[in-house]
Design a protein around this motif. Structure first.
Motif, mmCIF file in Angstrom:
data_model
loop_
_atom_site.group_PDB
_atom_site.id
_atom_site.type_symbol
_atom_site.label_atom_id
_atom_site.label_comp_id
_atom_site.label_asym_id
_atom_site.label_seq_id
_atom_site.Cartn_x
_atom_site.Cartn_y
_atom_site.Cartn_z
ATOM 1 N N ALA A 29 0.820 -1.211 0.000
ATOM 2 C CA ALA A 29 0.000 0.000 0.000
ATOM 3 C C ALA A 29 0.852 1.258 0.000
ATOM 4 C CB ALA A 29 -0.906 -0.003 1.231
ATOM 5 N N VAL A 30 0.290 2.310 -0.594
ATOM 6 C CA VAL A 30 0.948 3.617 -0.603
ATOM 7 C C VAL A 30 -0.023 4.667 -0.090
ATOM 8 C CG1 VAL A 30 2.540 3.075 -2.479
ATOM 9 C CG2 VAL A 30 0.308 4.066 -3.018
ATOM 10 N N ASN A 31 0.506 5.611 0.668
ATOM 11 C CA ASN A 31 -0.273 6.738 1.159
ATOM 12 C C ASN A 31 -0.087 7.926 0.230
ATOM 13 O OD1 ASN A 31 -1.190 5.316 3.408
ATOM 14 N ND2 ASN A 31 0.644 5.827 4.571
ATOM 15 N N ASP A 32 -0.797 9.003 0.502
ATOM 16 C CA ASP A 32 -0.788 10.132 -0.418
ATOM 17 C C ASP A 32 -0.849 11.446 0.340
ATOM 18 O OD1 ASP A 32 -0.788 11.367 -2.890
ATOM 19 O OD2 ASP A 32 -2.898 10.980 -3.309
ATOM 20 N N HIS A 33 0.116 12.290 0.104
ATOM 21 C CA HIS A 33 0.106 13.681 0.564
ATOM 22 C C HIS A 33 0.864 14.496 -0.466
ATOM 23 C CE1 HIS A 33 -1.626 13.531 4.584
ATOM 24 N NE2 HIS A 33 -0.945 12.421 4.798
ATOM 25 N N ILE A 45 3.402 6.894 -7.995
ATOM 26 C CA ILE A 45 4.664 6.664 -8.713
ATOM 27 C C ILE A 45 5.470 5.572 -8.024
ATOM 28 C CG2 ILE A 45 6.901 7.690 -9.283
ATOM 29 C CD1 ILE A 45 5.387 10.256 -9.990
ATOM 30 N N ALA A 46 5.534 5.599 -6.695
ATOM 31 C CA ALA A 46 6.254 4.551 -5.964
ATOM 32 C C ALA A 46 5.632 3.179 -6.221
ATOM 33 C CB ALA A 46 6.252 4.863 -4.463
ATOM 34 N N ALA A 49 6.493 1.988 -9.675
ATOM 35 C CA ALA A 49 7.915 1.672 -9.806
ATOM 36 C C ALA A 49 8.257 0.258 -9.352
ATOM 37 C CB ALA A 49 8.747 2.683 -9.017
ATOM 38 N N VAL A 50 7.477 -0.297 -8.432
ATOM 39 C CA VAL A 50 7.799 -1.621 -7.890
ATOM 40 C C VAL A 50 6.787 -2.693 -8.287
ATOM 41 C CG1 VAL A 50 9.048 -0.636 -5.938
ATOM 42 C CG2 VAL A 50 6.615 -1.203 -5.704
ATOM 43 N N MET A 51 5.852 -2.342 -9.133
ATOM 44 C CA MET A 51 4.769 -3.258 -9.488
ATOM 45 C C MET A 51 5.284 -4.613 -9.964
ATOM 46 S SD MET A 51 1.779 -2.625 -12.317
ATOM 47 C CE MET A 51 2.130 -0.909 -12.228
ATOM 48 N N GLU A 52 6.284 -4.617 -10.806
ATOM 49 C CA GLU A 52 6.758 -5.886 -11.354
ATOM 50 C C GLU A 52 7.448 -6.767 -10.316
ATOM 51 O OE1 GLU A 52 10.303 -5.958 -13.981
ATOM 52 O OE2 GLU A 52 10.302 -3.783 -13.707
ATOM 53 N N HIS A 53 7.773 -6.217 -9.160
ATOM 54 C CA HIS A 53 8.426 -6.981 -8.092
ATOM 55 C C HIS A 53 7.448 -7.383 -6.989
ATOM 56 C CE1 HIS A 53 12.272 -5.892 -9.859
ATOM 57 N NE2 HIS A 53 11.805 -4.657 -9.952
ATOM 58 N N LEU A 192 4.583 1.346 1.481
ATOM 59 C CA LEU A 192 5.788 1.578 0.709
ATOM 60 C C LEU A 192 6.337 2.989 0.864
ATOM 61 C CD1 LEU A 192 7.574 0.217 -1.464
ATOM 62 C CD2 LEU A 192 5.992 1.101 -3.167
ATOM 63 N N THR A 193 5.490 3.980 1.072
ATOM 64 C CA THR A 193 5.931 5.361 0.997
ATOM 65 C C THR A 193 6.665 5.867 2.228
ATOM 66 O OG1 THR A 193 3.679 6.003 1.587
ATOM 67 C CG2 THR A 193 4.295 6.162 -0.732
#
Length: 199
Positions: A29-33, A45-46, A49-53, A192-193
């Motif tokens: 999961a990624v947060n947003d600010h 974007i993060a 960037a790691v989707m394939e992994h 992730l962020t």
């Protein structure tokens, strides 16, 4: 668990993602600010960037700021992530709790809830295969077609990740969602962020 400050490099993010997959986490999961008191990577974007992994982990936003970023750019970005991940995205959205995020993009913080309800309706309309638009006071999808569409018909599930004691968690009837993102969950997920994880 907090892994502390990290260097915000692609190598670190990939290593973190691979470790989460090896440890059996079910979601990334990624947060947003836009602006925040601590360094904060751009969440979508993060994630991209790691989707394939990320193996078979569910990819998630917790939460995406569809009002602050605007529903059209959010719909376009998250549709691409859902499509490229093979339909593994879950979108948690919220109006945001930081007046600083709103000030940074020139929006009135006091309008966040009305804009939020409309933003959900706009996301749904932009992810549908039909051309039925969403038209509100702040946002309209009339005449807009965003392609390619997400992998799943109708788009990824939308969860509400927000609370207001005066409103509860309800979104307007014009903007149905698929669920609520609870503050705690039994699913093993990692963020992730900021380099934190929860189990």
């Amino acid at each position: 668990m907090d892994f502390g400050n990290h260097p915000y490099t692609l190598e670190h993010l990939v290593s973190y993602t691979q470790m989460a997959a090896r440890l059996g986490f079910s979601a990334l999961a990624v947060n947003d600010h836009m602006v925040f008191a601590v360094p904060w990577l751009d969440g979508p974007i993060a994630l991209a960037a790691v989707m394939e992994h990320s193996g078979e982990m569910t990819l998630a936003t917790t939460v995406s700021l569809a009002v602050v970023r605007g529903p059209v750019p959010v719909a376009k970005t998250l549709a691409a992530i859902d499509r490229l991940s093979g339909g593994r995205l879950v979108v948690a959205v919220g109006p945001g709790s930081s007046p600083d995020d709103y000030a940074a993009v020139g929006l009135e913080f006091s309008e966040r809830w009305q804009r939020f309800d409309e933003a959900i309706g706009a996301l749904r309309a932009l992810w549908r295969a039909d051309d039925t638009p969403f038209v509100g006071l702040f946002y309209s999808t009339d005449g807009l077609v965003l392609e390619p569409l997400p992998a799943r018909p109708g788009g990824p599930p939308i969860w509400i990740g927000a609370g207001d004691p005066t409103r509860g968690f309800d979104a307007s009837p014009a903007s149905p969602t698929d669920g609520l993102r609870p503050r705690t969950t039994r699913r093993r997920s990692c963020s992730l962020t900021r380099g934190t994880r929860s189990a």
